[in-house]
Design a protein around this motif. Structure first.
Motif, short mmCIF file in Angstrom:
data_model
loop_
_atom_site.label_atom_id
_atom_site.label_comp_id
_atom_site.label_asym_id
_atom_site.label_seq_id
_atom_site.Cartn_x
_atom_site.Cartn_y
_atom_site.Cartn_z
N THR A 276 0.87 -1.41 0.15
CA THR A 276 -0.08 -0.15 0.15
C THR A 276 0.89 1.10 0.02
O THR A 276 1.86 1.50 0.75
CB THR A 276 -1.07 0.02 1.31
N GLU A 277 0.55 2.00 -0.95
CA GLU A 277 1.40 3.49 -0.99
C GLU A 277 1.43 4.22 0.29
O GLU A 277 0.17 4.32 0.78
CB GLU A 277 0.85 4.34 -2.17
N GLY A 278 2.54 4.60 0.84
CA GLY A 278 2.24 5.19 2.00
C GLY A 278 2.91 4.58 3.17
O GLY A 278 2.87 5.01 4.53
N VAL A 279 2.56 3.15 3.06
CA VAL A 279 3.39 2.18 4.05
C VAL A 279 4.77 1.88 4.12
O VAL A 279 5.33 1.71 3.10
CB VAL A 279 2.40 0.91 3.98
N HIS A 280 5.68 2.24 5.20
CA HIS A 280 6.88 1.93 4.96
C HIS A 280 7.43 0.90 5.46
O HIS A 280 8.39 0.46 4.99
CB HIS A 280 7.72 3.29 5.88
N GLN A 281 6.72 0.24 6.47
CA GLN A 281 7.02 -0.79 7.12
C GLN A 281 5.77 -1.74 7.73
O GLN A 281 4.90 -1.03 8.27
CB GLN A 281 8.10 -0.67 8.04
N VAL A 282 6.12 -3.02 7.59
CA VAL A 282 5.07 -3.78 8.39
C VAL A 282 5.80 -5.03 9.02
O VAL A 282 6.58 -5.64 8.25
CB VAL A 282 3.87 -4.46 7.42
N LYS A 283 5.58 -5.22 10.23
CA LYS A 283 6.24 -6.23 11.09
C LYS A 283 5.26 -7.34 11.87
O LYS A 283 4.42 -6.39 12.20
CB LYS A 283 7.12 -5.50 12.13
N ILE A 284 5.25 -8.28 11.79
CA ILE A 284 4.58 -9.11 12.63
C ILE A 284 5.38 -9.05 14.04
O ILE A 284 6.37 -9.67 14.33
CB ILE A 284 4.48 -10.58 12.27
N LEU A 285 4.69 -8.67 15.04
CA LEU A 285 5.03 -8.41 16.34
C LEU A 285 4.88 -9.51 17.33
O LEU A 285 5.70 -9.97 18.07
CB LEU A 285 4.67 -7.11 17.04
N ALA A 286 3.56 -10.09 17.12
CA ALA A 286 3.36 -11.39 17.86
C ALA A 286 2.29 -12.13 17.54
O ALA A 286 1.17 -11.67 16.67
CB ALA A 286 2.90 -10.67 19.56
N ARG A 287 2.29 -13.29 17.78
CA ARG A 287 1.17 -14.32 17.61
C ARG A 287 0.65 -14.80 19.00
O ARG A 287 1.44 -15.41 19.84
CB ARG A 287 1.71 -15.34 16.81
N GLU A 288 -0.82 -14.82 19.05
CA GLU A 288 -1.20 -15.19 20.44
C GLU A 288 -1.85 -16.43 20.12
O GLU A 288 -2.53 -16.72 19.23
CB GLU A 288 -2.30 -14.12 21.01
#
Length: 147
Positions: free
Chosen positions: A135-147
């Motif tokens: 998506t334009e404007g998104v610099h970074q996506v990280k998966i921080l946790a899985r519960e």
């Protein structure tokens, strides 16, 4: 102190090729592109022993996420409508948003954390994450946790 973690999230590019081929062979078996393990391992170019050694220890991130919550951290531009685009993307994949936290933008960039429930009706989570990343404007996506 010994490491107590049972699971790790690691980027695909850091995995040895054999692990990726085991996942591919498992997908062949699931989608019936191969009727037997022998056919699947021959199609991807690994031995049966490698397949059996790793088959229960490697799986795509999304495969084990159904009925669970995942937390995504994102860095995005502070632009009108961008958050709405991201929410629509998550809705398109039929995931349930549990929480949203956005920081005050600094220099035109904000950090957002989404907690998302992955439902049985949720589409491919990896595709959703890829869509968010693209998506334009998104610099970074990280998966921080899985519960």
């Amino acid at each position: 102190m010994p490491d107590q973690a049972n699971f790790y999230i690691i980027q695909r590019k850091a995995l040895p090729e054999v692990f990726l081929k085991v996942v591919q062979a498992k997908q062949y078996l699931e989608k019936e592109k191969a009727m037997t393990v022998q056919e699947a391992v021959e199609a991807v170019g690994i031995s049966r022993s490698s397949f059996y050694k790793y088959k229960d220890t490697i799986f795509p991130f999304y495969e084990n996420s159904r009925g669970r919550a995942i937390t995504l951290g994102m860095r995005i531009d502070d632009e009108p409508g961008l958050l709405s685009l991201l929410l629509n993307c998550i809705a398109k994949y039929q995931a349930n948003i549990l929480t949203i936290h956005q920081t005050i933008p600094i220099n035109g960039v904000a950090d957002i954390t989404f907690s998302i429930e992955v439902l049985p009706t949720t589409g491919d989570v990896q595709d959703m994450v890829n869509h968010l990343i693209e998506t334009e404007g998104v610099h970074q996506v990280k998966i921080l946790a899985r519960e």
